[in-house]
Design a protein around this motif. Structure first.
Motif, PDB file in Angstrom:
ATOM      1  N   UNK A 266     -11.133 -60.379  17.571  1.00 25.77           N
ATOM      2  CA  UNK A 266     -10.006 -59.362  16.908  1.00 25.77           C
ATOM      3  C   UNK A 266      -9.493 -60.131  15.796  1.00 25.77           C
ATOM      4  N   UNK A 267     -10.071 -61.194  15.274  1.00 27.71           N
ATOM      5  CA  UNK A 267      -9.630 -61.629  13.855  1.00 27.71           C
ATOM      6  C   UNK A 267     -11.004 -61.810  13.238  1.00 27.71           C
ATOM      7  N   UNK A 268     -10.964 -62.248  11.729  1.00 28.20           N
ATOM      8  CA  UNK A 268     -12.026 -62.320  10.920  1.00 28.20           C
ATOM      9  C   UNK A 268     -11.662 -63.580   9.816  1.00 28.20           C
ATOM     10  N   UNK A 269     -12.581 -64.154   9.628  1.00 29.55           N
ATOM     11  CA  UNK A 269     -12.364 -65.460   8.674  1.00 29.55           C
ATOM     12  C   UNK A 269     -12.062 -64.893   7.208  1.00 29.55           C
ATOM     13  N   UNK A 273      -8.613 -69.077   6.540  1.00 27.16           N
ATOM     14  CA  UNK A 273      -7.632 -68.485   7.470  1.00 27.16           C
ATOM     15  C   UNK A 273      -8.331 -67.392   8.366  1.00 27.16           C
ATOM     16  N   UNK A 274      -7.819 -67.472   9.462  1.00 30.21           N
ATOM     17  CA  UNK A 274      -8.351 -66.197  10.413  1.00 30.21           C
ATOM     18  C   UNK A 274      -7.312 -64.854  10.561  1.00 30.21           C
ATOM     19  N   UNK A 275      -7.636 -63.756   9.963  1.00 24.61           N
ATOM     20  CA  UNK A 275      -6.789 -62.908   9.582  1.00 24.61           C
ATOM     21  C   UNK A 275      -7.051 -61.764  11.025  1.00 24.61           C
ATOM     22  N   UNK A 276      -6.176 -61.131  11.168  1.00 21.45           N
ATOM     23  CA  UNK A 276      -6.145 -59.830  12.086  1.00 21.45           C
ATOM     24  C   UNK A 276      -7.191 -58.881  11.543  1.00 21.45           C
ATOM     25  N   UNK A 281      -8.626 -49.029  11.346  1.00 22.13           N
ATOM     26  CA  UNK A 281      -8.934 -48.641   9.939  1.00 22.13           C
ATOM     27  C   UNK A 281     -10.507 -48.756   9.576  1.00 22.13           C
ATOM     28  N   UNK A 282     -10.907 -49.946  10.392  1.00 24.46           N
ATOM     29  CA  UNK A 282     -12.427 -50.461   9.955  1.00 24.46           C
ATOM     30  C   UNK A 282     -13.423 -49.650  11.063  1.00 24.46           C
ATOM     31  N   UNK A 283     -12.921 -49.113  12.024  1.00 23.55           N
ATOM     32  CA  UNK A 283     -14.010 -48.425  12.920  1.00 23.55           C
ATOM     33  C   UNK A 283     -14.669 -47.221  12.256  1.00 23.55           C
ATOM     34  N   UNK A 299      -1.687 -57.365  16.971  1.00 19.04           N
ATOM     35  CA  UNK A 299      -2.171 -58.634  16.458  1.00 19.04           C
ATOM     36  C   UNK A 299      -3.323 -58.852  17.418  1.00 19.04           C
ATOM     37  N   UNK A 300      -4.500 -58.906  17.119  1.00 19.39           N
ATOM     38  CA  UNK A 300      -5.822 -59.410  17.683  1.00 19.39           C
ATOM     39  C   UNK A 300      -6.445 -58.189  18.160  1.00 19.39           C
ATOM     40  N   UNK A 301      -5.708 -57.040  18.269  1.00 19.02           N
ATOM     41  CA  UNK A 301      -6.285 -55.663  18.970  1.00 19.02           C
ATOM     42  C   UNK A 301      -5.581 -54.668  18.506  1.00 19.02           C
ATOM     43  N   UNK A 302      -5.753 -53.360  19.376  1.00 20.06           N
ATOM     44  CA  UNK A 302      -5.139 -52.193  19.028  1.00 20.06           C
ATOM     45  C   UNK A 302      -4.824 -51.576  20.364  1.00 20.06           C
ATOM     46  N   UNK A 303      -4.137 -50.433  20.195  1.00 23.57           N
ATOM     47  CA  UNK A 303      -3.673 -49.500  21.269  1.00 23.57           C
ATOM     48  C   UNK A 303      -3.607 -48.130  20.944  1.00 23.57           C
ATOM     49  N   UNK A 304      -3.920 -47.367  21.797  1.00 25.64           N
ATOM     50  CA  UNK A 304      -4.007 -45.825  21.698  1.00 25.64           C
ATOM     51  C   UNK A 304      -2.537 -45.321  22.050  1.00 25.64           C
TER      52      UNK A 304
END
Length: 396
Positions: A266-269, A273-276, A281-283, A299-304
């Motif tokens: 759920x994070x990318x470098x 730094x590791x960002x959320x 938006x990215x899918x 933070x680290x995920x999403x919800x519907x």
């Protein structure tokens, strides 16, 4: 006020000497309470001459014994019943020769206690001697009882088998033949010659000695620290702490998402730094496919969640509006005042009808009846009937 022995049966059961000491102390207080009392008769001189003096009488003894134990103190009552003959013997025969009632009863007769400075079944001397057990710097285990080991339990700052030495972290501030005063060393010193940080002889755990000073060991920079996989080490004075890594990390070297060894799901470098990751938006395809559902990044995920103006009901997003109200009946809006007026008008119509029938005027009856019904209908259907009726009822 009546004095009672110690009423705690659990403590007395664990320490028989304490129970006997409580009974003896209560008995002595009873003697003090009755010290200046008499028989209370009219002829005291005759009573003292014939019945012996109250001070040494059986009457006084019984009065004292009645108040020795609290009513609910079973241990005291049991002990008093067991020692009643001894108490009478002391009162009538041993009192003058053995004035210390506690010593006579609890130590010599019942053998539940020992003299101060001694312990155990045979009342042996405590460590350091009976005059000053443990050098006055601690407590003798079992002191004054028929139990214990006689060993010293030293007060803070003192040590040794007789508490005649300073303990770890303390030094001799003063000493003479009978007295020792120990003071605390500098906080890092295990042994020292004085209070300064430069007077250390040995260091406590977590420090290392260097030129009589104790230097803090950085456990985090050595293999001495042991933290779990997703924790990092923080050095403290004489020790260290393990703290949890950021939720962005899988393993870390310090606090925050910039100290991660690897980024969590759920994070990318981004550089260090590791960002959320913004999954919404990215899918490439919508991640929330339900009717009227929208994606909300966390933070680290999403919800519907349901779109604005909608709520989730029975697992689906529906329009947020109150349920349809049932259709109103013809009489739903009738107020209490209107009902009263209608009842009065109906009653009037019936009177008119009856009066007309009595006169046998059918056409007249019909006209009056139709007029009354028309008046009622007009009232019923009028939008302003409430204001008219209100004025009518108030006589305006």
């Amino acid at each position: 006020m009546v004095a009672h022995a110690d009423p705690d049966p659990h403590r007395d059961a664990a320490e028989p000497c304490r129970a006997c000491r409580g009974l003896a102390n209560s008995f002595i207080r009873g003697l003090e309470r009755t010290e200046h009392e008499g028989f209370g008769g009219g002829n005291t001189a005759w009573e003292e001459e014939k019945l012996s003096k109250y001070q040494h009488s059986e009457t006084r003894l019984l009065e004292v014994l009645e108040g020795v134990c609290a009513p609910s103190d079973f241990t005291c009552h049991q002990l008093l019943e067991r020692s009643e003959e001894h108490v009478e013997q002391w009162w009538f025969h041993e009192r003058q020769q053995h004035p210390d009632f506690f010593q006579w009863l609890c130590v010599d007769r019942l053998m539940l206690c020992c003299p101060p400075g001694t312990y155990g079944p045979d009342c042996r001397p405590c460590a350091g001697g009976p005059r000053q057990p443990c050098s006055g710097n601690g407590q003798c285990d079992g002191d004054g009882t028929r139990r214990g080991t006689g060993l010293c339990v030293c007060s803070p700052g003192y040590g040794g088998p007789f508490c005649a030495e300073c303990g770890d972290g303390y030094y001799e501030a003063s000493r003479n033949k009978s007295h020792l005063v120990c003071a605390e060393c500098y906080q890092a010193c295990g042994r020292c010659t004085g209070p300064e940080d430069s007077s250390c002889l040995r260091c406590k755990r977590g420090w290392v000695l260097h030129e009589h000073r104790c230097i803090d060991i950085d456990e985090c920079g050595t293999e001495m620290a042991h933290c779990r996989a997703n924790q990092y080490c923080v050095n403290t004075e004489g020790s260290y702490e393990c703290r949890d890594c950021s939720t962005a990390c899988i393993g870390c070297m310090g606090a925050g998402p910039a100290r991660c060894k690897k980024c969590n799901k759920g994070y990318w470098r981004d550089g260090a730094k590791c960002l959320d990751v913004d999954e919404c938006a990215s899918a490439e395809e919508p991640v929330c496919t339900g009717v009227q559902e929208v994606c909300e990044n966390t933070e680290g995920s999403y919800r519907c969640v349901c779109a604005q103006g909608h709520i989730r009901r029975d697992g689906q997003c529906v329009e947020d509006k109150p349920p349809d109200a049932p259709e109103k009946g013809f009489f739903d809006d009738v107020t209490d005042d209107e009902v009263v007026v209608l009842q009065q008008m109906f009653f009037g119509v019936m009177i008119c009808a009856l009066a007309t029938l009595a006169a046998k005027g059918d056409m007249v009856f019909t006209a009056i009846f139709i007029g009354a019904v028309a008046a009622m209908a007009g009232y019923w259907l009028s939008d302003r009937s409430d204001r008219v009726l209100d004025g009518f009822m108030k006589g305006r």
